[in-house]
Design a protein around this motif. Structure first.
Motif, PDB file in Angstrom:
ATOM      1  N   LEU A   1      30.957  29.449  46.934  1.00 55.60           N
ATOM      2  CA  LEU A   1      29.701  29.212  46.216  1.00 55.60           C
ATOM      3  C   LEU A   1      29.722  27.798  45.654  1.00 55.60           C
ATOM      4  O   LEU A   1      30.685  27.395  44.997  1.00 55.60           O
ATOM      5  N   ARG A   2      28.671  27.027  45.945  1.00 55.23           N
ATOM      6  CA  ARG A   2      28.638  25.612  45.547  1.00 55.23           C
ATOM      7  C   ARG A   2      27.258  25.248  45.008  1.00 55.23           C
ATOM      8  O   ARG A   2      26.230  25.657  45.555  1.00 55.23           O
TER       9      ARG A   2
ATOM     10  N   ILE B   1      29.754  21.400  41.811  1.00 52.29           N
ATOM     11  CA  ILE B   1      30.787  22.322  41.350  1.00 52.29           C
ATOM     12  C   ILE B   1      30.870  23.454  42.367  1.00 52.29           C
ATOM     13  O   ILE B   1      29.901  23.752  43.071  1.00 52.29           O
ATOM     14  N   TYR B   2      32.043  24.103  42.439  1.00 48.79           N
ATOM     15  CA  TYR B   2      32.207  25.148  43.438  1.00 48.79           C
ATOM     16  C   TYR B   2      33.297  26.133  43.021  1.00 48.79           C
ATOM     17  O   TYR B   2      34.165  25.832  42.181  1.00 48.79           O
ATOM     18  N   SER B   3      33.248  27.308  43.626  1.00 46.62           N
ATOM     19  CA  SER B   3      34.294  28.320  43.459  1.00 46.62           C
ATOM     20  C   SER B   3      34.469  29.030  44.794  1.00 46.62           C
ATOM     21  O   SER B   3      33.558  29.053  45.629  1.00 46.62           O
ATOM     22  N   GLN B   4      35.649  29.590  44.996  1.00 46.17           N
ATOM     23  CA  GLN B   4      35.924  30.262  46.264  1.00 46.17           C
ATOM     24  C   GLN B   4      36.942  31.364  46.041  1.00 46.17           C
ATOM     25  O   GLN B   4      37.845  31.244  45.201  1.00 46.17           O
TER      26      GLN B   4
ATOM     27  N   TRP C   1      42.033  32.279  44.785  1.00 41.29           N
ATOM     28  CA  TRP C   1      40.755  31.889  44.188  1.00 41.29           C
ATOM     29  C   TRP C   1      40.895  30.499  43.600  1.00 41.29           C
ATOM     30  O   TRP C   1      41.981  30.082  43.185  1.00 41.29           O
ATOM     31  N   LEU C   2      39.800  29.771  43.623  1.00 42.83           N
ATOM     32  CA  LEU C   2      39.822  28.414  43.090  1.00 42.83           C
ATOM     33  C   LEU C   2      38.477  28.090  42.475  1.00 42.83           C
ATOM     34  O   LEU C   2      37.454  28.677  42.809  1.00 42.83           O
TER      35      LEU C   2
ATOM     36  N   HIS D   1      41.364  23.872  40.535  1.00 43.21           N
ATOM     37  CA  HIS D   1      42.522  24.682  40.141  1.00 43.21           C
ATOM     38  C   HIS D   1      42.579  25.888  41.065  1.00 43.21           C
ATOM     39  O   HIS D   1      41.595  26.576  41.270  1.00 43.21           O
ATOM     40  N   GLU D   2      43.770  26.160  41.606  1.00 35.72           N
ATOM     41  CA  GLU D   2      43.930  27.210  42.602  1.00 35.72           C
ATOM     42  C   GLU D   2      44.997  28.210  42.167  1.00 35.72           C
ATOM     43  O   GLU D   2      46.088  27.836  41.730  1.00 35.72           O
TER      44      GLU D   2
END
Length: 271
Positions: free
Chosen positions: A111-112, A125-128, A141-142, A166-167
């Protein structure tokens, strides 16, 4: 104006809900939607791609035993175009089976949020979230962010990104579970090129690097995907997709290089 704002919020909430639901099982890296949405004057709509690709071979067969490899990959990419920003949801799920072995799958969801989508330089910004049974990765997850440089935003597109994230990773080792938390730099470059009126290439490459004090060294990942697409109608394309991953220092003992090639079809939609 209040009605339009409420509709905008509702659409964004819908997209984030889709991400939460899909993040348990999905995998992908490349955004398959044409990139001209970043510079369009239109707003407050969804665009996206749903695809399915398939692979079948018997390369692992021997003279004594027939081992057939069957692979299936499904992706759902959705973009919400707001007045100034764009919200990207990139997801997929990959199943495969070799001979009489078990069905194995991997996946992730990404998601970005791209701010000031039409600008040459824009923050994002993003998350995965991701998992991979084939490599005993139970969870990754990051969350991060950075800047995106939209170098070309016309019929063809070219853009680069630089940032940090951060991962957190959890792996199943030979004797015990292994967890790792690292900060990493993130570099990427992507292009969407129309070769002819019906044929295009979509590609992306990532370089991610972070220092791990437990081994006194950097852990580096280089990954990428390449797609050749040919339009057979306004909404359907046939496609050849390939991807690779080079992980120079895996958290647990693993092969450092993997690749996949798939052939399939995709459906494009706007709403």
């Amino acid at each position: 104006k209040e009605s339009s704002a409420a509709s905008d919020v509702y659409k964004r909430q819908t997209l984030f809900l889709l991400a939460i639901l899909a993040s348990q099982t999905l995998f992908s890296q490349i955004l398959k939607v044409d990139k001209d949405f970043l510079a369009t004057d239109s707003s407050n709509y969804f665009t996206g791609v749903i695809d399915a690709t398939f692979a079948l071979n018997n390369r692992s067969s021997t003279a004594e035993e027939e081992n057939v490899y069957i692979g299936f990959n499904n992706n759902v990419d959705v973009v919400y175009i707001a007045k100034e920003a764009a919200t990207l949801f990139i997801s997929g799920l990959n199943y495969y089976k070799i001979g009489d072995g078990p069905l194995i799958y991997n996946g992730s969801a990404h998601l970005r949020e791209i701010f000031k989508r039409a600008a040459k330089l824009t923050p994002e910004i993003y998350s995965q979230i991701q998992f991979d049974q084939s490599r005993n990765m139970e969870l990754r997850w990051l969350i991060g962010g950075g800047y995106r440089w939209n170098m070309i935003q016309k019929k063809n597109s070219l853009y680069m990104g630089l940032g940090a994230f951060h991962e957190h990773e959890r792996w199943q080792g030979e004797t015990q579970e292994v967890e790792k938390n690292l900060w990493k730099m993130n570099y990427y470059i992507s292009a969407d090129v129309n070769i002819t009126k019906t044929t295009s290439i979509n590609a992306i490459a990532y370089l991610q690097s972070g220092y791990d004090k437990s081994i006194d060294a950097f852990r580096n990942r280089l990954s990428g995907q390449l797609e050749f697409k040919n339009a057979i109608s306004d909404q359907f394309n046939v496609k050849l997709t390939s991807s690779f991953l080079l992980d120079d220092r895996p958290i647990i003992p693993l092969n450092t290089f993997i690749y996949e090639v798939y052939f399939g079809i995709e459906y494009n939609f706007n709403q």
